[in-house]
Motif scaffolding. Structure first.
Motif, PDB file in Angstrom:
ATOM      1  N   GLN A   1       4.892  -1.816  10.694  1.00 31.19           N
ATOM      2  CA  GLN A   1       3.759  -1.748   9.767  1.00 31.19           C
ATOM      3  C   GLN A   1       3.254  -3.159   9.451  1.00 31.19           C
ATOM      4  O   GLN A   1       2.059  -3.444   9.518  1.00 31.19           O
ATOM      5  CB  GLN A   1       4.242  -1.070   8.485  1.00 31.19           C
ATOM      6  CG  GLN A   1       3.226  -0.935   7.392  1.00 31.19           C
ATOM      7  CD  GLN A   1       2.445   0.360   7.544  1.00 31.19           C
ATOM      8  OE1 GLN A   1       2.895   1.298   8.178  1.00 31.19           O
ATOM      9  NE2 GLN A   1       1.260   0.384   6.989  1.00 31.19           N
ATOM     10  N   LEU A   2       4.201  -4.049   9.115  1.00 33.94           N
ATOM     11  CA  LEU A   2       3.846  -5.424   8.755  1.00 33.94           C
ATOM     12  C   LEU A   2       3.235  -6.143   9.953  1.00 33.94           C
ATOM     13  O   LEU A   2       2.206  -6.810   9.835  1.00 33.94           O
ATOM     14  CB  LEU A   2       5.101  -6.189   8.317  1.00 33.94           C
ATOM     15  CG  LEU A   2       5.439  -6.245   6.833  1.00 33.94           C
ATOM     16  CD1 LEU A   2       6.740  -6.996   6.624  1.00 33.94           C
ATOM     17  CD2 LEU A   2       4.312  -6.890   6.041  1.00 33.94           C
ATOM     18  N   GLY A   3       3.887  -6.010  11.108  1.00 36.92           N
ATOM     19  CA  GLY A   3       3.421  -6.702  12.311  1.00 36.92           C
ATOM     20  C   GLY A   3       2.017  -6.270  12.690  1.00 36.92           C
ATOM     21  O   GLY A   3       1.139  -7.093  12.975  1.00 36.92           O
ATOM     22  N   THR A   4       1.769  -4.950  12.659  1.00 35.46           N
ATOM     23  CA  THR A   4       0.445  -4.420  13.027  1.00 35.46           C
ATOM     24  C   THR A   4      -0.617  -4.930  12.063  1.00 35.46           C
ATOM     25  O   THR A   4      -1.683  -5.413  12.473  1.00 35.46           O
ATOM     26  CB  THR A   4       0.477  -2.879  13.006  1.00 35.46           C
ATOM     27  OG1 THR A   4       1.513  -2.458  13.885  1.00 35.46           O
ATOM     28  CG2 THR A   4      -0.839  -2.283  13.452  1.00 35.46           C
ATOM     29  N   MET A   5      -0.291  -4.869  10.763  1.00 28.97           N
ATOM     30  CA  MET A   5      -1.262  -5.299   9.748  1.00 28.97           C
ATOM     31  C   MET A   5      -1.578  -6.792   9.909  1.00 28.97           C
ATOM     32  O   MET A   5      -2.737  -7.204   9.906  1.00 28.97           O
ATOM     33  CB  MET A   5      -0.675  -5.017   8.359  1.00 28.97           C
ATOM     34  CG  MET A   5      -1.590  -5.311   7.204  1.00 28.97           C
ATOM     35  SD  MET A   5      -0.672  -5.205   5.663  1.00 28.97           S
ATOM     36  CE  MET A   5       0.250  -6.732   5.679  1.00 28.97           C
TER      37      MET A   5
ATOM     38  N   THR B   1       0.842  -1.211   0.000  1.00 31.09           N
ATOM     39  CA  THR B   1       0.000   0.000   0.000  1.00 31.09           C
ATOM     40  C   THR B   1       0.873   1.255   0.000  1.00 31.09           C
ATOM     41  O   THR B   1       2.055   1.216   0.366  1.00 31.09           O
ATOM     42  CB  THR B   1      -0.873   0.038   1.265  1.00 31.09           C
ATOM     43  OG1 THR B   1       0.004   0.117   2.407  1.00 31.09           O
ATOM     44  CG2 THR B   1      -1.736  -1.214   1.387  1.00 31.09           C
ATOM     45  N   ASP B   2       0.252   2.379  -0.352  1.00 30.92           N
ATOM     46  CA  ASP B   2       0.979   3.658  -0.317  1.00 30.92           C
ATOM     47  C   ASP B   2       1.462   3.958   1.100  1.00 30.92           C
ATOM     48  O   ASP B   2       2.549   4.476   1.309  1.00 30.92           O
ATOM     49  CB  ASP B   2       0.072   4.792  -0.804  1.00 30.92           C
ATOM     50  CG  ASP B   2      -0.154   4.731  -2.309  1.00 30.92           C
ATOM     51  OD1 ASP B   2       0.578   3.973  -2.988  1.00 30.92           O
ATOM     52  OD2 ASP B   2      -1.063   5.415  -2.801  1.00 30.92           O
ATOM     53  N   GLU B   3       0.625   3.604   2.098  1.00 36.36           N
ATOM     54  CA  GLU B   3       0.970   3.843   3.499  1.00 36.36           C
ATOM     55  C   GLU B   3       2.237   3.055   3.879  1.00 36.36           C
ATOM     56  O   GLU B   3       3.158   3.577   4.505  1.00 36.36           O
ATOM     57  CB  GLU B   3      -0.212   3.394   4.358  1.00 36.36           C
ATOM     58  CG  GLU B   3      -0.183   3.883   5.774  1.00 36.36           C
ATOM     59  CD  GLU B   3      -1.300   3.234   6.609  1.00 36.36           C
ATOM     60  OE1 GLU B   3      -2.058   2.394   6.085  1.00 36.36           O
ATOM     61  OE2 GLU B   3      -1.368   3.566   7.805  1.00 36.36           O
ATOM     62  N   ALA B   4       2.258   1.805   3.461  1.00 36.23           N
ATOM     63  CA  ALA B   4       3.417   0.960   3.788  1.00 36.23           C
ATOM     64  C   ALA B   4       4.668   1.457   3.061  1.00 36.23           C
ATOM     65  O   ALA B   4       5.776   1.445   3.616  1.00 36.23           O
ATOM     66  CB  ALA B   4       3.131  -0.489   3.413  1.00 36.23           C
ATOM     67  N   LYS B   5       4.480   1.924   1.831  1.00 34.46           N
ATOM     68  CA  LYS B   5       5.635   2.445   1.078  1.00 34.46           C
ATOM     69  C   LYS B   5       6.178   3.715   1.748  1.00 34.46           C
ATOM     70  O   LYS B   5       7.390   3.912   1.846  1.00 34.46           O
ATOM     71  CB  LYS B   5       5.261   2.713  -0.376  1.00 34.46           C
ATOM     72  CG  LYS B   5       5.137   1.435  -1.209  1.00 34.46           C
ATOM     73  CD  LYS B   5       4.984   1.743  -2.692  1.00 34.46           C
ATOM     74  CE  LYS B   5       4.895   0.464  -3.527  1.00 34.46           C
ATOM     75  NZ  LYS B   5       3.649  -0.303  -3.342  1.00 34.46           N
ATOM     76  N   ALA B   6       5.254   4.553   2.233  1.00 35.46           N
ATOM     77  CA  ALA B   6       5.685   5.789   2.904  1.00 35.46           C
ATOM     78  C   ALA B   6       6.445   5.460   4.191  1.00 35.46           C
ATOM     79  O   ALA B   6       7.464   6.090   4.510  1.00 35.46           O
ATOM     80  CB  ALA B   6       4.479   6.675   3.204  1.00 35.46           C
ATOM     81  N   ALA B   7       5.975   4.453   4.938  1.00 37.41           N
ATOM     82  CA  ALA B   7       6.665   4.050   6.169  1.00 37.41           C
ATOM     83  C   ALA B   7       8.056   3.523   5.842  1.00 37.41           C
ATOM     84  O   ALA B   7       9.033   3.779   6.568  1.00 37.41           O
ATOM     85  CB  ALA B   7       5.845   2.980   6.894  1.00 37.41           C
ATOM     86  N   THR B   8       8.158   2.814   4.743  1.00 31.15           N
ATOM     87  CA  THR B   8       9.459   2.272   4.343  1.00 31.15           C
ATOM     88  C   THR B   8      10.397   3.397   3.931  1.00 31.15           C
ATOM     89  O   THR B   8      11.556   3.442   4.341  1.00 31.15           O
ATOM     90  CB  THR B   8       9.282   1.287   3.165  1.00 31.15           C
ATOM     91  OG1 THR B   8       8.308   0.322   3.533  1.00 31.15           O
ATOM     92  CG2 THR B   8      10.591   0.593   2.837  1.00 31.15           C
TER      93      THR B   8
END
Ligand code: HXC
Ligand code: NAP
Length: 273
Positions: A262-266, A203-210
């Motif tokens: 991000q991954l863990g929460t999702m 997702t865009d959110e995950a990309k931004a966190a990365t």
């Protein structure tokens, strides 16, 4: 010293070289004039890549299909490359599998699948290629991942498998160095437009966190990884062996922390934990 990266007359084998980062590496060597061979499971991806390698400038391009989990298939495939192209000046071992999953939600077989592809696949490739490596002078490269040294939620299988890959690199540098064979691990960071990146940050959110965890403030490119593989296989790197080299925009300094959270929460939300 000759500073041009000219691989004319050199034989380069890229296992798992039919998509993403590894295909970019194969195309990099093709553009430098090498004879290039690629292998992976899907024959259509192999055929498509061979055409692309020819177009990129390879002196000769060939490919075959095998699964790195099958040691007999790997041995037969690499022998067919040697029969046509001669001993290997460069071997890149990059086949890998990955999916985000918590340990608690993953079957033993799911964990084992990644270990079988990434770690045992590396063993099969290294053992089968060993008789065909040019002595002295061969450059062997394992494509690793930051998970090898940075723990990451949802990635326990990859963390374990790639740590093993890097220890294979370090140990074989000692065992094979006496024969003039160098071996290094290249660690791509987060490389744009790849299967791995899409699986980990869809997702865009995950990309931004990365992105926030990358000090150089950009995602890596396939050309970034190809460049490092060409450098390591050139005379410029003739005294470099047994190293694990990150090409990651300093992701290592920031850690995988944000992507991991991000991954863990999702994944915990999906699992209701
Ligand atoms: C939990 C899963 C799962 C998932 C598969 N499994 N996907 N478990 N969550 N999302 C389980 C299955 O249920 C099964 O266990 C076991 O894993 C094997 O699955 P198969 O589908 O039978 O395996 P196979 O057909 O061999 O395919 C292997 C694969 C697949 C790894 C699952 O995704 C693949 O072929 N991947 C190759 C491409 C790839 O992953 N590229 C990205 C590399 S990136 P059970 O118990 O049901 O039998 C990378 C690092 C990226 O490596 C780093 C970025 C920073
Ligand atoms: P990709 O496009 O899925 O590439 C994987 C390659 O390996 C494909 O050619 C695939 O082809 C082959 N392969 C997979 N399983 C195989 C098997 N069992 N036997 C033989 N070949 C197999 O993924 P990618 O994201 O570019 O990743 C490439 C490498 O870089 C991997 O080693 C990965 O761990 C590493 N890496 C990637 C990133 C990233 O940002 N993408 C970051 C760090 C490290 P077939 O499907 O035809 O088999």
């Amino acid at each position: 010293m000759n500073l041009t990266l000219d691989f004319a007359g050199k034989t380069v084998v890229v296992v798992g070289g039919t998509s993403g980062i590894n295909r970019g590496v194969a195309e990099g060597f093709a553009a430098a004039g090498a004879k290039v061979a690629v292998a992976s499971r899907n024959p259509e991806k192999v055929a498509d890549t061979v055409k692309a390698l020819e177009a990129a400038g390879a002196e000769v391009a060939m490919g075959t299909s095998f699964d790195v989990r099958d040691p007999v298939g790997v041995a037969e495939g690499l022998a067919s490359f040697q029969a046509k192209l001669g001993d290997f000046d460069v071997l890149v071992s990059g086949a890998a599998g990955n999916f985000p999953a918590l340990m608690s939600e993953m079957s033993n077989n799911a964990f084992k699948t990644v270990v079988d592809i990434d770690l045992m696949g590396t063993v099969h490739v290294m053992k089968a290629a060993y008789p065909f490596l040019r002595r002295p002078g061969a450059s062997v490269i394992s494509i690793s991942a930051p998970q090898a040294y940075l723990p990451c939620e949802g990635q326990v299988h990859v963390c374990a498998a790639k740590a093993g890959v890097d220890q294979i690199t370090r140990t074989l540098a000692m065992e094979w160095g006496h024969e003039g064979i160098r071996i290094n691990s290249v660690v791509p960071g987060f490389i744009e437009e790849t299967e791995g990146a899409e699986r980990l940050a869809p997702t865009d959110e995950a990309k931004a966190a990365t992105m926030a965890a990358i000090p150089l403030n950009r995602f890596g490119t396939k050309a970034d990884i190809a460049g490092m593989c060409l450098f390591l296989s050139s005379p410029l790197a003739s005294y470099v062996s047994g190293t694990v080299i990150a090409v990651d925009g300093a992701l290592y300094q920031g850690g995988l922390g944000m992507l991991s959270q991000q991954l863990g929460t999702m994944l915990r939300q999906v699992a209701g934990r």
